[in-house]
Design a protein around this motif. Structure first.
Motif, short mmCIF file in Angstrom:
data_model
loop_
_atom_site.label_atom_id
_atom_site.label_comp_id
_atom_site.label_asym_id
_atom_site.label_seq_id
_atom_site.Cartn_x
_atom_site.Cartn_y
_atom_site.Cartn_z
N ALA A 97 27.82 10.76 27.77
CA ALA A 97 28.81 10.34 28.74
C ALA A 97 28.35 9.11 29.51
O ALA A 97 27.15 8.93 29.73
CB ALA A 97 29.09 11.48 29.73
N ALA A 98 29.31 8.28 29.92
CA ALA A 98 29.03 7.06 30.67
C ALA A 98 29.88 7.02 31.93
O ALA A 98 31.07 7.32 31.89
CB ALA A 98 29.30 5.83 29.81
N GLU A 99 29.26 6.62 33.04
CA GLU A 99 29.97 6.50 34.31
C GLU A 99 29.65 5.16 34.95
O GLU A 99 28.48 4.86 35.21
CB GLU A 99 29.60 7.63 35.27
N PHE A 100 30.67 4.35 35.19
CA PHE A 100 30.50 3.04 35.81
C PHE A 100 29.94 3.18 37.22
O PHE A 100 30.39 4.00 38.01
CB PHE A 100 31.83 2.29 35.85
N ARG A 101 28.96 2.35 37.52
CA ARG A 101 28.32 2.38 38.83
C ARG A 101 28.13 0.98 39.37
O ARG A 101 27.87 0.03 38.62
CB ARG A 101 26.95 3.06 38.74
#
Length: 127
Positions: A97-101
């Motif tokens: 999973a990838a989450e923009f930060r």
């Protein structure tokens, strides 16, 4: 288009080790915190491990602490999950999973905040 491609799953015996890989494309990799979730039959998806944008911070669920290690190589756009001392209860479908930060040093991730998911790779641990 954004793609997260997992690999490395399979069938192993209790006590064995396995390394999962997740190769990302179509996104600015270093702008995303990355992580691994898993889902076993009859159970809800759960967080396994997370890593911040540069890899300086990591976070794990209690049941895998000391056994699993998450890492990332931003030059290769790849995140890894090294799993040691595997147990039958680790059997699940593992998803990247990838989450923009816009922040640094934050490794925690929740289902609600995920921007992109991989297709998943099956890990089966026999006893």
């Amino acid at each position: 288009q954004v793609q997260l491609a997992e690999s490395g799953g399979g069938l192993v015996q209790a006590g064995d080790s396995m390394r999962l890989s997740c190769a990302a494309s179509g996104l600015s990799f270093s702008n995303y915190a990355m992580g691994w979730f898993r889902q076993a039959p009859g159970k809800e998806r759960e967080f396994v491990a997370g890593i911040s944008r540069t890899g300086i911070s990591t976070y794990y669920r209690n049941s895998v602490k000391g056994r699993f290690t998450i890492s990332r190589d931003n030059a290769k756009n790849t995140v890894y999950l090294q799993m040691n001392s595997l147990k039958p209860e680790d059997t699940a479908d593992y998803s990247c999973a990838a989450e923009f930060r816009t922040t640094f040093g934050v490794a925690t991730m929740t289902l609600e905040g995920i921007d992109y998911w991989g297709q998943g790779t099956q890990v089966t641990v026999s006893s």
